[in-house]
Design a protein around this motif. Structure first.
Motif, PDB file in Angstrom:
ATOM      1  N   ALA A   1      62.728   5.116  56.202  1.00 17.56           N
ATOM      2  CA  ALA A   1      62.810   3.706  56.565  1.00 17.56           C
ATOM      3  C   ALA A   1      61.960   2.808  55.682  1.00 17.56           C
ATOM      4  N   ASP A   2      60.845   3.323  55.164  1.00 14.33           N
ATOM      5  CA  ASP A   2      59.992   2.464  54.338  1.00 14.33           C
ATOM      6  C   ASP A   2      60.402   2.469  52.865  1.00 14.33           C
ATOM      7  N   VAL A   3      60.980   3.551  52.376  1.00 17.90           N
ATOM      8  CA  VAL A   3      61.293   3.646  50.945  1.00 17.90           C
ATOM      9  C   VAL A   3      62.706   3.198  50.593  1.00 17.90           C
ATOM     10  N   ILE A   4      63.572   3.051  51.584  1.00 16.96           N
ATOM     11  CA  ILE A   4      64.982   2.737  51.289  1.00 16.96           C
ATOM     12  C   ILE A   4      65.139   1.345  50.701  1.00 16.96           C
ATOM     13  N   VAL A   5      64.291   0.388  51.113  1.00 17.34           N
ATOM     14  CA  VAL A   5      64.386  -0.976  50.578  1.00 17.34           C
ATOM     15  C   VAL A   5      63.946  -1.039  49.114  1.00 17.34           C
TER      16      VAL A   5
ATOM     17  N   ARG B   1      76.134   6.075  52.991  1.00 21.81           N
ATOM     18  CA  ARG B   1      76.623   6.384  54.338  1.00 21.81           C
ATOM     19  C   ARG B   1      76.542   5.166  55.248  1.00 21.81           C
ATOM     20  N   MET B   2      75.549   4.307  55.036  1.00 24.99           N
ATOM     21  CA  MET B   2      75.382   3.120  55.876  1.00 24.99           C
ATOM     22  C   MET B   2      76.373   2.012  55.546  1.00 24.99           C
ATOM     23  N   ALA B   3      76.871   1.977  54.329  1.00 20.12           N
ATOM     24  CA  ALA B   3      77.726   0.872  53.882  1.00 20.12           C
ATOM     25  C   ALA B   3      79.054   0.869  54.619  1.00 20.12           C
ATOM     26  N   SER B   4      79.483  -0.298  55.035  1.00 17.54           N
ATOM     27  CA  SER B   4      80.763  -0.423  55.739  1.00 17.54           C
ATOM     28  C   SER B   4      81.932  -0.503  54.772  1.00 17.54           C
ATOM     29  N   VAL B   5      81.665  -0.945  53.536  1.00 15.95           N
ATOM     30  CA  VAL B   5      82.714  -1.048  52.516  1.00 15.95           C
ATOM     31  C   VAL B   5      82.396  -0.067  51.390  1.00 15.95           C
ATOM     32  N   LYS B   6      83.295   0.895  51.177  1.00 13.01           N
ATOM     33  CA  LYS B   6      83.093   1.898  50.118  1.00 13.01           C
ATOM     34  C   LYS B   6      84.396   2.636  49.890  1.00 13.01           C
ATOM     35  N   ASP B   7      84.492   3.292  48.757  1.00 15.89           N
ATOM     36  CA  ASP B   7      85.650   4.107  48.417  1.00 15.89           C
ATOM     37  C   ASP B   7      85.274   5.558  48.698  1.00 15.89           C
TER      38      ASP B   7
ATOM     39  N   TYR C   1      71.121  -3.884  51.703  1.00 15.49           N
ATOM     40  CA  TYR C   1      69.767  -4.340  51.364  1.00 15.49           C
ATOM     41  C   TYR C   1      69.377  -5.569  52.179  1.00 15.49           C
ATOM     42  N   ASN C   2      70.273  -6.536  52.271  1.00 15.03           N
ATOM     43  CA  ASN C   2      69.977  -7.746  53.039  1.00 15.03           C
ATOM     44  C   ASN C   2      69.808  -7.460  54.525  1.00 15.03           C
ATOM     45  N   ASP C   3      70.542  -6.472  55.037  1.00 13.73           N
ATOM     46  CA  ASP C   3      70.392  -6.092  56.447  1.00 13.73           C
ATOM     47  C   ASP C   3      69.024  -5.476  56.732  1.00 13.73           C
ATOM     48  N   LEU C   4      68.429  -4.835  55.699  1.00 15.03           N
ATOM     49  CA  LEU C   4      67.196  -4.060  55.905  1.00 15.03           C
ATOM     50  C   LEU C   4      65.924  -4.793  55.490  1.00 15.03           C
TER      51      LEU C   4
ATOM     52  N   THR D   1      60.958  -4.772  59.891  1.00 12.16           N
ATOM     53  CA  THR D   1      59.816  -3.873  59.783  1.00 12.16           C
ATOM     54  C   THR D   1      60.320  -2.436  59.731  1.00 12.16           C
ATOM     55  N   THR D   2      59.443  -1.537  59.342  1.00 14.48           N
ATOM     56  CA  THR D   2      59.830  -0.122  59.321  1.00 14.48           C
ATOM     57  C   THR D   2      60.289   0.336  60.693  1.00 14.48           C
ATOM     58  N   GLU D   3      59.582  -0.078  61.734  1.00 12.27           N
ATOM     59  CA  GLU D   3      59.935   0.309  63.101  1.00 12.27           C
ATOM     60  C   GLU D   3      61.312  -0.225  63.477  1.00 12.27           C
ATOM     61  N   GLN D   4      61.621  -1.465  63.078  1.00 12.28           N
ATOM     62  CA  GLN D   4      62.929  -2.031  63.387  1.00 12.28           C
ATOM     63  C   GLN D   4      64.044  -1.301  62.647  1.00 12.28           C
ATOM     64  N   ARG D   5      63.804  -0.889  61.410  1.00 11.11           N
ATOM     65  CA  ARG D   5      64.819  -0.128  60.665  1.00 11.11           C
ATOM     66  C   ARG D   5      65.082   1.210  61.340  1.00 11.11           C
ATOM     67  N   ILE D   6      64.018   1.837  61.824  1.00  8.67           N
ATOM     68  CA  ILE D   6      64.170   3.118  62.527  1.00  8.67           C
ATOM     69  C   ILE D   6      65.008   2.932  63.779  1.00  8.67           C
ATOM     70  N   GLU D   7      64.701   1.887  64.540  1.00  9.15           N
ATOM     71  CA  GLU D   7      65.382   1.661  65.816  1.00  9.15           C
ATOM     72  C   GLU D   7      66.831   1.234  65.629  1.00  9.15           C
ATOM     73  N   ARG D   8      67.088   0.293  64.720  1.00 15.71           N
ATOM     74  CA  ARG D   8      68.438  -0.270  64.592  1.00 15.71           C
ATOM     75  C   ARG D   8      69.388   0.622  63.811  1.00 15.71           C
ATOM     76  N   PHE D   9      68.857   1.360  62.837  1.00 16.19           N
ATOM     77  CA  PHE D   9      69.729   2.136  61.954  1.00 16.19           C
ATOM     78  C   PHE D   9      69.492   3.641  62.039  1.00 16.19           C
ATOM     79  N   SER D  10      68.679   4.058  63.010  1.00 12.10           N
ATOM     80  CA  SER D  10      68.406   5.493  63.232  1.00 12.10           C
ATOM     81  C   SER D  10      67.899   6.178  61.970  1.00 12.10           C
ATOM     82  N   LEU D  11      67.042   5.492  61.222  1.00  8.72           N
ATOM     83  CA  LEU D  11      66.457   6.061  60.015  1.00  8.72           C
ATOM     84  C   LEU D  11      65.217   6.871  60.365  1.00  8.72           C
TER      85      LEU D  11
END
Length: 332
Positions: free
Chosen positions: A288-292, A245-251, A266-269, A273-283
């Motif tokens: 937020a901690d297990v997605i990487v 869902r987060m990917a900008s390029v997909k079929d 992956y490179n974006d995340l 930090t976990t807090e930054q992932r929550i804030e920037r990507f609404s995770l």
């Protein structure tokens, strides 16, 4: 497989195949409801505990006519205790028991007829796992099975091949969980092998993945890559669903995620930090901690078999459990 017991568990049971059914106390009064059969699956994972309820007409032909009624996901994170201490703490065991009582009430409210509750990697490793599920069964009426890795991999794969538009060629059906990764290898729609590895997101976060387990996975996948030059992946689990869902390029038509797109997410995340992932990507915090580490596992697998994309049909263990319940209860 169990019939939902209302109001109390009964000792009278009927075996069908290898599954056990307990009689249902009939409280359904609405004639419209009687034409549909509700099935439930409880997936007790290392990170979260899910309840899935699906409904199908009693006159339906084939499970394709299932409708999702309810999906709940509670992040109990049982694996944090078990992977660190070797057993489930009393506090987490009480929480799990309360949750099973709540899920049982919901199954009664939704007139569930058949259910199955499965515990996976974390409870397999827990020294007190058997004692905990025995107490939960006595106090809540919910019967939990601790299934082994091969059984988990088989259920995840089972009956899901129809989700892939192109059944020809070679695929790895990969489910990345908190405690383990299940890999099923398929060639032209035929299951070739089914393997479970103690490599999961929570295990990685707690430093509990052994080097020899990575080596075992690498050797297995390199063998497959030598045998079949073109292998792609069918991805399962909450993390790959979220990455898709987060990917900008997909079929979006074929539900395919290019490996390059996975790498970009992956490179974006990875450096946040976990807090930054929550804030920037609404995770959510428990995502937020297990997605990487989940992305790292998928990328490593893709690299070993030279995959070009991941097919993301948004299915998992709970769906497989319900598919099997349907097949078991409709055998002639």
């Amino acid at each position: 497989c169990f019939l939902l017991q209302i109001p109390k568990p009964t000792k009278i049971q009927v075996k069908i195949g290898q599954l056990i059914f307990s009689p249902l106390h009939k409280l359904i009064l609405n004639p419209c409801l009687m034409s549909r059969i509700n099935y439930a699956a409880i997936d007790i994972g290392s990170n979260a505990v899910r309840l899935l309820i699906k409904s199908i007409s009693s006159e339906a032909v084939g499970k394709q006519q299932f409708k999702k009624i309810l999906l709940l996901r509670i992040p109990l994170r049982l694996g944090l205790d078990i992977f660190s201490d070797g057993e489930l703490s009393e506090r987490k065991a009480r929480k799990l028991e309360r949750l099973m009582k709540a899920y049982r009430h919901l199954m009664k409210i939704y007139d569930v007829r058949y259910y199955r509750a499965c515990a996976t990697s974390a409870m397999r490793d827990a020294k007190n796992g058997t004692a905990v599920i025995r107490q939960i069964a006595e106090n809540s009426g919910v019967n939990i099975e601790i299934i082994n890795g091969r059984e988990e991999a088989r259920i995840i794969y089972s009956n899901h091949l129809e989700c892939v538009a192109d059944r020809h060629g070679a695929y790895l059906y990969v489910d990345v969980g908190g405690g383990s990764t299940e890999i099923n290898f398929l060639c032209d729609g035929i299951l070739q092998s089914s393997v479970s590895y103690n490599i999961g997101t929570l295990r990685l976060l707690t430093g509990k993945v052994r080097d020899d387990e990575w080596q075992r996975m690498q050797l297995d996948l390199e063998t497959i890559a030598r045998r079949v030059p073109h292998v792609n992946i069918i991805g399962s689990g909450g993390n790959i669903n979220k990455i898709y869902r987060m990917a900008s390029v997909k079929d979006t038509i074929s539900k395919r995620l290019p490996i390059d797109a996975l790498l970009r997410v992956y490179n974006d995340l990875k450096d946040l930090t976990t807090e930054q992932r929550i804030e920037r990507f609404s995770l959510k915090e428990d995502r937020a901690d297990v997605i990487v580490p989940a992305a790292e596992i998928f990328l490593r697998i893709a690299n070993l078999v030279h995959a070009e994309f991941i097919h993301v049909p948004v299915i998992g263990l709970a769906d497989g459990i319900i598919d099997e319940l349907y097949e078991q209860t409709n055998r002639k």
